[in-house]
Design a protein around this motif. Structure first.
Motif, PDB file in Angstrom:
ATOM      1  N   VAL A 155      43.273  -9.058  54.401  1.00  0.00           N
ATOM      2  CA  VAL A 155      43.610  -9.832  55.595  1.00  0.00           C
ATOM      3  C   VAL A 155      43.656 -11.322  55.263  1.00  0.00           C
ATOM      4  CG1 VAL A 155      42.835 -10.432  57.921  1.00  0.00           C
ATOM      5  CG2 VAL A 155      42.635  -8.090  57.117  1.00  0.00           C
ATOM      6  N   SER A 168      49.943 -13.409  65.836  1.00  0.00           N
ATOM      7  CA  SER A 168      48.918 -12.422  66.132  1.00  0.00           C
ATOM      8  C   SER A 168      48.753 -11.477  64.941  1.00  0.00           C
ATOM      9  CB  SER A 168      49.343 -11.646  67.384  1.00  0.00           C
ATOM     10  OG  SER A 168      48.422 -10.623  67.628  1.00  0.00           O
ATOM     11  N   ALA A 181      47.472 -12.454  62.088  1.00  0.00           N
ATOM     12  CA  ALA A 181      47.485 -13.250  60.851  1.00  0.00           C
ATOM     13  C   ALA A 181      46.100 -13.338  60.215  1.00  0.00           C
ATOM     14  CB  ALA A 181      48.031 -14.647  61.136  1.00  0.00           C
TER      15      ALA A 181
HETATM   16  P1  ADP Z   1      44.413 -12.893  64.635  1.00  0.00           P
HETATM   17  O1  ADP Z   1      43.114 -13.422  65.135  1.00  0.00           O
HETATM   18  O2  ADP Z   1      45.172 -13.890  63.821  1.00  0.00           O
HETATM   19  O3  ADP Z   1      45.256 -12.271  65.697  1.00  0.00           O
HETATM   20  P2  ADP Z   1      42.725 -10.903  63.391  1.00  0.00           P
HETATM   21  O4  ADP Z   1      41.841 -11.689  62.537  1.00  0.00           O
HETATM   22  O5  ADP Z   1      42.208 -10.420  64.687  1.00  0.00           O
HETATM   23  O6  ADP Z   1      44.082 -11.725  63.600  1.00  0.00           O
HETATM   24  O7  ADP Z   1      43.255  -9.645  62.592  1.00  0.00           O
HETATM   25  C1  ADP Z   1      43.862  -9.762  61.312  1.00  0.00           C
HETATM   26  C2  ADP Z   1      44.165  -8.393  60.751  1.00  0.00           C
HETATM   27  O8  ADP Z   1      42.961  -7.770  60.333  1.00  0.00           O
HETATM   28  C3  ADP Z   1      44.819  -7.457  61.736  1.00  0.00           C
HETATM   29  O9  ADP Z   1      45.790  -6.713  61.039  1.00  0.00           O
HETATM   30  C4  ADP Z   1      43.673  -6.569  62.176  1.00  0.00           C
HETATM   31  O10 ADP Z   1      44.132  -5.324  62.570  1.00  0.00           O
HETATM   32  C5  ADP Z   1      42.820  -6.504  60.933  1.00  0.00           C
HETATM   33  N1  ADP Z   1      41.396  -6.294  61.204  1.00  0.00           N
HETATM   34  C6  ADP Z   1      40.576  -7.133  61.860  1.00  0.00           C
HETATM   35  N2  ADP Z   1      39.319  -6.653  61.926  1.00  0.00           N
HETATM   36  C7  ADP Z   1      39.361  -5.452  61.291  1.00  0.00           C
HETATM   37  C8  ADP Z   1      38.383  -4.436  61.008  1.00  0.00           C
HETATM   38  N3  ADP Z   1      37.106  -4.582  61.401  1.00  0.00           N
HETATM   39  N4  ADP Z   1      38.783  -3.353  60.340  1.00  0.00           N
HETATM   40  C9  ADP Z   1      40.064  -3.207  59.939  1.00  0.00           C
HETATM   41  N5  ADP Z   1      41.033  -4.121  60.163  1.00  0.00           N
HETATM   42  C10 ADP Z   1      40.696  -5.218  60.829  1.00  0.00           C
END
Ligand code: ADP
Ligand code: ADP
Length: 236
Positions: free
Chosen positions: A23, A43, A45
């Motif tokens: 990520v 979204s 990112a």
């Molecule tokens: P943003 O805040 O920029 O919208 P996020 O940080 O929420 O993005 O998410 C970034 C990516 O990481 C997304 O593809 C999300 O699905 C993934 N992700 C976030 N937390 C987890 C987790 N605990 N397990 C698996 N994937 C995750």
């Protein structure tokens, strides 16, 4: 005040063949005192993930996350707790409270935690609740039954009660009306003037432009999806 050196984060999806998604890939950044930096990117990112990392929420990860010189990646849990109490504030998107605690105590709590007297802490809490237009009749009630907007403002009041030298703000102006958005922007301005280093996520471009001195596009550290089998149990 806040410094990241070569920070990366992968999630292992145990329900999807242990696919590994990276990520955050090799982020380095630094935020000085009196500066507010926006995390931007579409979204998904990784903005919220990066913010949670900077709050010390993930135990295993690569790189260094330095808050006032303390590396959160290496720190003992009790040191992370002390850092969060004294140095590192976090305003999440949703208020979380212990049931039945009156709003005034919810907001005063961070100041009590660093040793302020009950009267000093309550005076500051009252000032913030009034500034954020929470009617006085609500101060003695638990915020659990408040409207979404009221809860968000209580959350912000609590987040700004103690003058943390480092602050993380996740959408602090989302779903606020114009008047309350102005209050939040002035609280951010005040914190900066007191030397706080701030990292924020702001959906609203106008609010972001006013609060922040520069932007970091988290999207450019998002390498996309890669797959790997046999990596079960390894979440780095
Ligand atoms: P943003 O805040 O920029 O919208 P996020 O940080 O929420 O993005 O998410 C970034 C990516 O990481 C997304 O593809 C999300 O699905 C993934 N992700 C976030 N937390 C987890 C987790 N605990 N397990 C698996 N994937 C995750
Ligand atoms: P959001 O409301 O922004 O979606 P989350 O519910 O994802 O935030 O919380 C982000 C992380 O921060 C979670 O892992 C949560 O445990 C942690 N967290 C949130 N508020 C606090 C707090 N007051 N003290 C300690 N950890 C917190």
């Amino acid at each position: 005040m806040i410094e990241l050196r070569n920070v990366s984060k992968t999630f292992t999806l145990h329900n999807q063949n242990s696919a590994v998604i990276k990520v955050i890939n090799d982020v380095s950044l630094s935020v000085g005192r009196g500066e507010c930096v926006a995390l931007t990117g579409s979204s998904g990112a990784g903005k919220s993930t990066l913010m949670r990392m900077i709050y010390g929420n993930y135990l295993t990860q690569s790189g260094q996350i330095l808050i006032d010189g303390i590396d959160l990646v290496q720190a003992e849990p009790r040191d992370v707790i002390a850092l969060r109490r004294e140095t590192l504030g976090y305003v999440s998107q949703f208020l979380r409270v212990v049931p039945r605690v009156p709003t005034l105590d919810v907001v005063a709590e961070p100041l009590r935690a660093v040793g302020a007297s009950a009267s000093d802490a309550q005076a500051r809490a009252k000032e913030l609740l009034a500034q954020l237009n929470i009617p006085q009749r609500l101060w003695s009630l638990s915020p659990t039954t408040f409207s979404g907007g009221e809860q968000q403002r209580v959350n912000i009041a609590r987040g700004f009660a103690h003058p943390y030298p480092a602050m993380l703000l996740d959408e602090p102006t989302a779903s606020l009306d114009a008047a309350n958005r102005e209050v939040v922007l002035s609280l951010i301005e005040e914190a900066k003037a007191c030397g706080a280093a701030i990292i924020g996520i702001f959906h609203d471009e106008a609010a972001r432009a006013r609060a922040c001195d520069r932007e970091i596009d988290v999207g450019k550290f998002t390498p996309g999806l890669s797959s790997s089998s046999g990596a079960a149990g390894q979440s780095k």
